[in-house]
Design an enzyme around this catalytic site. Structure first.
Site, PDB file in Angstrom:
ATOM      1  CB  SER A  41       5.542   8.846  11.591  1.00  0.00           C
ATOM      2  OG  SER A  41       4.347   8.111  11.779  1.00  0.00           O
ATOM      3  CD  GLU A  48      11.165  12.407  11.144  1.00  0.00           C
ATOM      4  OE1 GLU A  48      10.222  11.725  11.571  1.00  0.00           O
ATOM      5  OE2 GLU A  48      12.016  11.970  10.352  1.00  0.00           O
ATOM      6  CB  CYS A  56      13.543   8.897   7.313  1.00  0.00           C
ATOM      7  SG  CYS A  56      14.394   7.868   6.124  1.00  0.00           S
ATOM      8  CE  LYS A 105      -2.003   2.331   3.348  1.00  0.00           C
ATOM      9  NZ  LYS A 105      -1.760   3.679   2.795  1.00  0.00           N
ATOM     10  CD  GLU A 139       1.491   9.714  16.092  1.00  0.00           C
ATOM     11  OE1 GLU A 139       2.037  10.560  15.358  1.00  0.00           O
ATOM     12  OE2 GLU A 139       0.294   9.760  16.430  1.00  0.00           O
ATOM     13  CD  GLU A 182      13.570   4.063   7.048  1.00  0.00           C
ATOM     14  OE1 GLU A 182      13.627   4.923   7.957  1.00  0.00           O
ATOM     15  OE2 GLU A 182      13.327   4.336   5.877  1.00  0.00           O
TER      16      GLU A 182
HETATM   17  P1  ADP Z   1       3.612  10.485   7.724  1.00  0.00           P
HETATM   18  O1  ADP Z   1       3.455  10.943   9.142  1.00  0.00           O
HETATM   19  O2  ADP Z   1       4.935  10.765   7.154  1.00  0.00           O
HETATM   20  O3  ADP Z   1       2.449  10.809   6.840  1.00  0.00           O
HETATM   21  P2  ADP Z   1       2.729   7.899   8.430  1.00  0.00           P
HETATM   22  O4  ADP Z   1       3.603   7.107   9.326  1.00  0.00           O
HETATM   23  O5  ADP Z   1       1.505   8.498   8.980  1.00  0.00           O
HETATM   24  O6  ADP Z   1       3.674   8.937   7.764  1.00  0.00           O
HETATM   25  O7  ADP Z   1       2.292   7.045   7.174  1.00  0.00           O
HETATM   26  C1  ADP Z   1       3.141   6.211   6.448  1.00  0.00           C
HETATM   27  C2  ADP Z   1       2.320   5.105   5.844  1.00  0.00           C
HETATM   28  O8  ADP Z   1       1.661   4.411   6.890  1.00  0.00           O
HETATM   29  C3  ADP Z   1       1.220   5.547   4.894  1.00  0.00           C
HETATM   30  O9  ADP Z   1       1.126   4.611   3.823  1.00  0.00           O
HETATM   31  C4  ADP Z   1      -0.024   5.497   5.755  1.00  0.00           C
HETATM   32  O10 ADP Z   1      -1.194   5.279   5.006  1.00  0.00           O
HETATM   33  C5  ADP Z   1       0.285   4.301   6.621  1.00  0.00           C
HETATM   34  N1  ADP Z   1      -0.435   4.265   7.917  1.00  0.00           N
HETATM   35  C6  ADP Z   1      -0.813   5.302   8.678  1.00  0.00           C
HETATM   36  N2  ADP Z   1      -1.481   4.872   9.773  1.00  0.00           N
HETATM   37  C7  ADP Z   1      -1.501   3.519   9.725  1.00  0.00           C
HETATM   38  C8  ADP Z   1      -2.031   2.486  10.560  1.00  0.00           C
HETATM   39  N3  ADP Z   1      -2.677   2.766  11.689  1.00  0.00           N
HETATM   40  N4  ADP Z   1      -1.869   1.200  10.177  1.00  0.00           N
HETATM   41  C9  ADP Z   1      -1.213   0.902   9.039  1.00  0.00           C
HETATM   42  N5  ADP Z   1      -0.713   1.826   8.202  1.00  0.00           N
HETATM   43  C10 ADP Z   1      -0.822   3.124   8.532  1.00  0.00           C
END
Ligand code: ADP
Length: 503
Positions: free
Chosen positions: A255, A407, A310, A201, A257, A276
């Protein structure tokens, strides 16, 4: 300082190939075919250089994800990919790399209008890097093997024992928006080399190149169901993938988080997980440097890809004897990095990926100013249309400020002086992150000493963000779990089986 006021920030016209890609019906790539979603929700594609909505793609439902995982599971179980002769897998991977190269111009443009990165940058970095991951991992397809091992506590001749490496199974791969094609290929390459299957995805902000890649996956001859590409939101589609009982491994880049959340969600079924995650990478500039070379280098370490990297060198520590000259030299690069529309041939930096990211970065700059930081360069947004932020250098910062600790993921560097090497190493390591670090010096001995003390998965000396498919990449501390790239990156997709036979 070095204000550039005459930039035309009107986005250029898209090519015919890109217009065609944008006009596609929103569909998912499952089991080797383009299929409709079971639902009818879509997500808009926005060009961050203008803010214009330019296309839309599927917001996958739970049912769509289940269908993709079922396809990946069937493809894994019947061995249509992992039981091919390794030479056949290797050839298909090279064919996929060839196809990426043959479509390089379209990929670079799609990436530019989706992410906001300059097309020239995408053509120089993202697209060749994407092909290189397949080529490098293709070589591993035929080199996966175990070993024979005599048991330690049993008499010789009693047992024949050996290990075999087997593909881990069905993977759920989730990638971010900063290097969409590169990250997708970095993820899919070890899947193909190891004999796994995957549901990948892309990020909801940037799905164009992953969808185009799906066409090439089919054209290269990857059997149906081995690589499935679905689009949608993280908290819905991504979450379903991570929790799915038929998924054996989760590979995530994003991220810290969300990485922590994914790690927790994958725990119930004890999936293999590689993460990562984020960084706040320190760059240490020693007193002996050639400032004329170093200043543009450390500017590039933060401003490349608008700082949405990153490993961005976002905390600069320059020795007090060179600090002023280094930051002045960085400030002189402002015209070079002045943000322009991603299809402007003169662009070296584009807008940020989205309004959300723009506002987040501007929020950090404002917080830094409120906390007492001085703006040596930039600190503002140059235009109302598009999500541009000027390259920014903040000085007069201290380790408690959010701009130093968190960050930002934007073109913002916090610059600090140091006097004592032990102090700077301690400060550089004073972070939850441990992804990467940089050292600039002519003193090879000092470089290795500092490298040994920095808590980071990668340390660059006199360069930054040099990433290569053969070199393992992973984070210390809260920057990640496991490695990608290199032999370790392959092994993350392999199980080890021990077989013991009594003779
Ligand atoms: P950013 O903060 O840089 O937007 P994210 O860590 O939120 O990065 O998102 C990175 C990827 O993780 C994206 O493909 C996003 O759709 C996906 N993502 C975000 N939340 C979740 C979740 N709860 N479970 C699985 N994938 C997630």
């Amino acid at each position: 300082m070095n204000e550039v006021t005459t930039i035309d920030r009107t986005q250029r016209e898209y090519s015919d190939a890109v217009k065609k890609a944008l006009a596609r019906a929103p569909q998912l790539f499952i089991n080797g075919e383009w299929v409709d979603s079971s639902g009818d929700e879509t997500i808009d594609v926005e060009d961050p250089s203008s803010g214009a909505i330019i296309s839309k793609f599927v917001e996958a439902t739970d049912k769509d994800i289940d269908r993709a995982v079922a396809a990946a599971k069937a493809a894994f179980e019947d061995g249509r990919w992992r039981n091919l002769p390794p030479v056949a897998r290797e050839k298909i991977m090279h064919r996929l790399a060839d196809l990426i190269e043959a479509n390089a111009d379209e990929f670079a443009e799609l990436e530019a209008i989706d992410v906001g990165k300059p097309k020239g940058m995408a053509a120089a970095v993202d697209v060749p890097g994407a092909a290189a991951h397949f080529r490098y991992m293709a070589g591993w397809a035929g080199k996966i093997g175990g070993e024979t091992q005599a048991p330690y506590s049993m008499p010789g001749g009693m047992m024949f024992a050996y290990t075999v490496k087997e593909p881990v199974g069905v993977c759920a791969q989730i990638v971010p928006w900063n290097f969409p094609l590169l990250m997708a290929c970095l993820k899919i390459a070890p899947v193909l080399a190891s004999g796994c299957t995957t549901v990948l995805k892309p990020a909801e902000q940037t799905s164009l190149t992953a969808l185009r890649l799906a066409d090439l996956v089919a054209e290269a001859g990857v059997p149906a169901g081995v690589v499935n590409i679905v689009t949608g939101y993280g908290h819905t589609a991504g979450d379903r993938m991570v929790k799915h009982p038929d998924v054996d491994k989760v590979a995530f880049t994003g991220s810290t988080e969300i990485g922590k959340l994914i790690n927790r969600n994958a725990t119930d079924t004890l999936k293999h997980v590689t993460l990562e995650l984020g960084g706040k990478s320190p760059v240490v500039v020693m007193p002996d440097v050639d400032v004329a070379e170093t200043a543009p280098g450390v500017a590039g370490a933060i401003f490349f890809n608008s700082g949405q990297v990153c490993v961005a060198g976002s905390r600069l520590y320059a020795h007090k004897s060179v600090f002023d000259k280094v930051v002045e030299g960085m400030a002189e690069t402002a015209p070079f990095w002045a943000p322009r529309p991603s299809l402007d041939p003169e662009a070296h930096m584009g807008p940020l990926v989205s309004k959300e990211q723009h506002d987040r970065v501007m929020g950090y700059i404002e917080a830094g100013k409120r906390d007492g930081a001085s703006v040596l360069m930039g600190g503002d947004a140059p235009s109302d249309a598009g999500y541009y932020v000027n390259p920014t250098i903040l000085t007069d910062v201290n380790p408690q400020m959010s701009v130093v600790r968190e960050e930002i993921f934007g073109p913002v560097v916090v610059a600090q002086r140091f006097e004592d090497l032990n102090d700077v190493v301690r400060e550089a390591n004073d972070t939850q992150y441990g992804l990467a670090a940089g050292v600039w010096t002519k003193d090879a001995s000092a470089a290795h000493q500092i490298a040994s003390k920095l808590q980071a998965g990668t340390v660059w000396v006199n360069c930054h963000a040099m990433i290569d498919p053969a070199l393992p990449f992973g984070g210390y501390k809260e920057s990640g779990v496991g490695h990608e790239q290199g032999r370790l990156g392959l092994e993350a997709y392999l199980e080890t089986k021990t077989v013991m036979m009594k003779l």
